[in-house]
Design a protein around this motif. Structure first.
Motif, mmCIF file in Angstrom:
data_model
loop_
_atom_site.group_PDB
_atom_site.id
_atom_site.type_symbol
_atom_site.label_atom_id
_atom_site.label_comp_id
_atom_site.label_asym_id
_atom_site.label_seq_id
_atom_site.Cartn_x
_atom_site.Cartn_y
_atom_site.Cartn_z
ATOM 1 N N ILE A 1 79.178 47.572 40.470
ATOM 2 C CA ILE A 1 78.178 46.996 41.372
ATOM 3 C C ILE A 1 77.468 48.097 42.151
ATOM 4 O O ILE A 1 76.242 48.096 42.290
ATOM 5 C CB ILE A 1 78.844 46.000 42.347
ATOM 6 C CG1 ILE A 1 79.368 44.787 41.589
ATOM 7 C CG2 ILE A 1 77.864 45.574 43.439
ATOM 8 C CD1 ILE A 1 80.200 43.837 42.445
ATOM 9 N N GLY A 2 78.254 49.057 42.641
ATOM 10 C CA GLY A 2 77.661 50.189 43.349
ATOM 11 C C GLY A 2 76.705 50.972 42.475
ATOM 12 O O GLY A 2 75.636 51.389 42.926
ATOM 13 N N GLY A 3 77.068 51.177 41.199
ATOM 14 C CA GLY A 3 76.190 51.904 40.293
ATOM 15 C C GLY A 3 74.860 51.206 40.096
ATOM 16 O O GLY A 3 73.802 51.848 40.069
ATOM 17 N N VAL A 4 74.904 49.881 39.976
ATOM 18 C CA VAL A 4 73.666 49.111 39.812
ATOM 19 C C VAL A 4 72.783 49.258 41.060
ATOM 20 O O VAL A 4 71.573 49.502 40.963
ATOM 21 C CB VAL A 4 73.975 47.625 39.547
ATOM 22 C CG1 VAL A 4 72.688 46.800 39.553
ATOM 23 C CG2 VAL A 4 74.701 47.465 38.214
ATOM 24 N N ILE A 5 73.384 49.120 42.233
ATOM 25 C CA ILE A 5 72.618 49.223 43.484
ATOM 26 C C ILE A 5 72.041 50.627 43.654
ATOM 27 O O ILE A 5 70.866 50.799 44.004
ATOM 28 C CB ILE A 5 73.519 48.856 44.684
ATOM 29 C CG1 ILE A 5 73.900 47.381 44.617
ATOM 30 C CG2 ILE A 5 72.814 49.175 46.002
ATOM 31 C CD1 ILE A 5 74.920 46.953 45.656
ATOM 32 N N ILE A 6 72.844 51.641 43.378
ATOM 33 C CA ILE A 6 72.378 53.031 43.496
ATOM 34 C C ILE A 6 71.248 53.301 42.521
ATOM 35 O O ILE A 6 70.248 53.947 42.847
ATOM 36 C CB ILE A 6 73.554 54.005 43.263
ATOM 37 C CG1 ILE A 6 74.548 53.917 44.429
ATOM 38 C CG2 ILE A 6 73.054 55.435 43.095
ATOM 39 C CD1 ILE A 6 75.878 54.585 44.154
ATOM 40 N N GLY B 1 73.659 60.211 39.092
ATOM 41 C CA GLY B 1 73.059 59.259 40.006
ATOM 42 C C GLY B 1 73.781 59.078 41.321
ATOM 43 O O GLY B 1 73.171 58.709 42.318
ATOM 44 N N TRP B 2 75.100 59.323 41.345
ATOM 45 C CA TRP B 2 75.878 59.212 42.585
ATOM 46 C C TRP B 2 75.780 60.556 43.313
ATOM 47 O O TRP B 2 76.740 61.320 43.377
ATOM 48 C CB TRP B 2 77.327 58.856 42.277
ATOM 49 C CG TRP B 2 77.508 57.491 41.679
ATOM 50 C CD1 TRP B 2 76.941 57.016 40.526
ATOM 51 C CD2 TRP B 2 78.305 56.435 42.202
ATOM 52 N NE1 TRP B 2 77.336 55.724 40.299
ATOM 53 C CE2 TRP B 2 78.173 55.334 41.308
ATOM 54 C CE3 TRP B 2 79.122 56.299 43.325
ATOM 55 C CZ2 TRP B 2 78.839 54.126 41.508
ATOM 56 C CZ3 TRP B 2 79.784 55.104 43.531
ATOM 57 C CH2 TRP B 2 79.634 54.028 42.641
ATOM 58 N N ARG B 3 74.641 60.810 43.881
ATOM 59 C CA ARG B 3 74.324 62.157 44.342
ATOM 60 C C ARG B 3 74.948 62.447 45.704
ATOM 61 O O ARG B 3 75.034 61.588 46.576
ATOM 62 C CB ARG B 3 72.809 62.334 44.396
ATOM 63 C CG ARG B 3 72.146 62.114 43.030
ATOM 64 C CD ARG B 3 70.650 61.952 43.140
ATOM 65 N NE ARG B 3 69.978 63.188 43.451
ATOM 66 C CZ ARG B 3 69.563 64.075 42.547
ATOM 67 N NH1 ARG B 3 69.755 63.826 41.270
ATOM 68 N NH2 ARG B 3 68.945 65.170 42.903
ATOM 69 N N GLY B 4 75.378 63.690 45.883
ATOM 70 C CA GLY B 4 75.989 64.106 47.137
ATOM 71 C C GLY B 4 76.529 65.518 47.010
ATOM 72 O O GLY B 4 76.175 66.262 46.089
ATOM 73 N N GLY B 5 77.399 65.892 47.932
ATOM 74 C CA GLY B 5 77.965 67.229 47.930
ATOM 75 C C GLY B 5 79.270 67.295 47.158
ATOM 76 O O GLY B 5 79.802 66.283 46.699
#
Length: 412
Positions: A60-65, A325-329
Motif C-alpha cells: 500500500i505504501g509503495g502505491v501511495i509513494i 522510489g522509496w527515496r531517503g538517506g
C-alpha cells in the motif's frame, strides 16, 4: 557608512542564529510527525491483521509513494545531490517545498529502510534559500544562509554538531559559483552559530515534548590483546560491507532507472520486497535507530547467522529502497547494519561485543562515506571518545578499499 555595515553584520549574525534554530525546529517537527505516523500504522493497526501485515502495508505504501512521485516528481533527492547543489551554487530551489517535505515522510512512515537526512536537509536548504533571497538586500553575506542552515540541519538530525561543523568547514565550492566573500574567521562564526541554534532548538524540543531520533549509546567498550588482534580482520569485513553497499547502490540505481516513468510499478515492487524481508527479518525495515536500541537488549538471544544476515540484508534493502522510489538517506540504516554484523561476529570470534560493533560499524560507514574524519565525528553519536583509536583505524581501512572505477568517478 561604518554604522550601516556594523548594523547589517549584526542583523546577519542574529539571522544565522535564528536560521539555525528554525532548521533544528523543522527537523524536530518532521521527525515528530514521522513518529506519530509510525505509531498509527505499525503499533495500532497491526492488531487487526495477520502475520503478513508488513507485506500488505508496504505494498500500500509503495502505491501511495508511486502515485505521489507521478504527480509531484521524485522527491527527495539523495543527500549527496542536495549537498552538491548547496556547495556548488549556494542555494536550493524552494518552489516545491511542501511536496518535498511530504515525500520525505512517506517512505519512512510506511517502514522504508531509509534515513530521514536526505529529505530533511533538502527541505531545510529550500527554506534557508527562501530566507536568504528575502534578506539579501542587507548584504551578499545572506546568500551564505543556505549553506549554514543546511549544515545546521545535518548536525541536528545526527545530534552530532562536530560532524556538521567539520563538513561545513572542509566543504569546497566549485569554479563557477560566485560565492560571497566571507573571511575565514567569519565563516567559522557563521557555522558555529547556525549549528548551535539548530542543536539547541532540536534538543530543547526533544527534551520538552519528546520525539527525535536516538541511536544507542555504547560506553562499556573493552580493550585487550585479543580485541586488537581482531581489529584489522573486523575492519576488513566492515569495509567490504561498505564497499558492497556502494556497488549495490549503483546497481539498484540502474535497475530503478530502467523503469523510466513507471513510478507506481517501481515503488510497489520495492514495497513488496521490503515487506517480504520484513516478515523474514523484521529489523531490515525502518531507519534502524529504534531497532539498534532494541538490539542492545535482544542480540544475546539471537544467533550469529541471524545477526549477520540481518545486517547484510539491511544493506541490500536500503540500496533497494533508495533507488526504487522509496527515496531517503542511508546513514542510519548502514550504522544499524554495522551494529548487527558486529554483534554477530562477536559471537563467532568470542571478542568483546562493543569492540566488535565499534570496529565493524566504523569500517562500514567509512567504506560508504569515504572520509575517515567525518566518519569518526558522525559515530561519536554512538561511541565514546576513548574508542577514537578503534574508529580511526577501522574507518581508514574501510575508506581505502577501492571502489570500481565507474563508481568512484560518479561519486567524486
Amino acid at each position: 557608512m561604518d554604522d550601516v555595515k556594523t548594523a547589517n553584520r549584526s542583523i546577519f549574525i542574529v539571522s544565522v542564529l535564528i536560521t539555525g534554530a528554525i532548521a533544528g525546529s523543522f527537523v524536530w517537527m518532521l521527525l515528530f510527525i514521522m513518529e506519530l505516523g509510525l505509531e498509527l500504522i505499525w503499533d495500532r493497526v497491526p492488531i487487526y491483521l495477520g502475520q503478513l501485515y508488513p507485506v500488505i502495508m508496504c505494498v500500500i505504501g509503495g502505491v501511495i509513494i508511486g502515485l505521489f512521485a507521478r504527480h509531484y516528481g521524485q522527491y527527495p533527492e539523495k543527500l549527496m545531490s542536495v549537498m552538491a547543489k548547496v556547495k556548488h551554487t549556494g542555494r536550493y530551489e524552494y518552489k516545491d517545498l511542501a511536496p518535498m517535505s511530504v515525500a520525505a515522510l512517506l517512505p519512512m512512515v510506511f517502514g522504508g529502510s531509509i534515513g530521514p537526512e536526505a529529505g530533511l536537509v533538502g527541505a531545510i536548504a529550500a527554506i534557508c534559500t527562501w530566507v536568504g533571497d528575502r534578506l539579501k538586500r542587507f548584504g551578499n553575506d545572506f546568500q551564505e544562509l543556505t549553506r549554514a542552515g543546511t549544515y545546521a540541519a545535518i548536525s541536528a538530525i545526527f545530534t552530532a554538531p562536530l560532524y556538521g561543523f567539520a563538513d561545513a568547514i572542509t566543504g569546497e565550492t566549485v569554479e563557477g559559483y560566485d560565492a560571497p566573500y566571507v573571511s575565514k574567521r567569519m565563516k567559522f562564526l557563521i557555522y558555529a552559530l547556525a549549528i548551535a541554534g539548530a542543536f539547541g532548538a532540536y534538543m530543547l524540543l526533544s527534551n520538552l515534548i519528546g520525539g527525535g531520533m536516538h541511536m544507542p549509546q555504547f560506553t562499556n567498550i573493552e580493550y585487550g590483546l585479543n580485541e586488537f588482534l581482531w581489529l584489522i580482520p573486523l575492519a576488513l569485513i566492515g569495509g567490504v560491507c561498505g564497499w558492497s553497499y556502494c556497488v549495490l547502490d549503483k546497481i539498484m540505481e540502474h535497475v530503478g532507472n530502467s523503469f523510466g516513468d513507471k513510478h507506481v510499478t517501481k515503488a510497489t515492487i520495492a514495497g513488496l520486497l521490503l515487506g517480504l524481508c520484513g516478515v523474514a527479518l523484521p529489523f531490515t525495515m525502518f531507519a534502524g535507530e529504534s531497532q539498534a536500541i532494541e538490539l542492545q537488549d535482544t542480540w544475546i538471544t539471537m544467533t550469529a547467522a541471524t545477526l549477520i544476515g540481518t545486517g547484510i540484508m539491511k544493506i541490500v534493502v536500503t540500496a533497494l529502497c533508495v533507488n526504487m522510489g522509496w527515496r531517503g538517506g542511508h546513514f542510519f540504516p548502514v550504522i544499524f547494519s554495522g551494529i548487527s554484523i558486529g554483534y554477530g561476529l562477536s559471537i563467532i570470534m568470542d571478542v568483546d561485543p562493543i569492540f566488535c560493533v565499534c570496529a565493524v560499524t566504523a569500517a562500514l560507514v567509512g567504506g560508504v562515506l569515504r572520509k575517515p574524519l567525518l566518519t569518526i565525528l558522525l559515530l561519536f553519536l554512538c561511541f565514546p571518545f576513548h574508542s577514537v583509536f578503534v574508529m580511526a583505524i577501522a574507518s581508514i581501512i574501510g575508506s581505502k578499499i577501492p571502489l570500481p572505477k565507474r563508481i568512484s568517478e560518479s561519486s567524486s
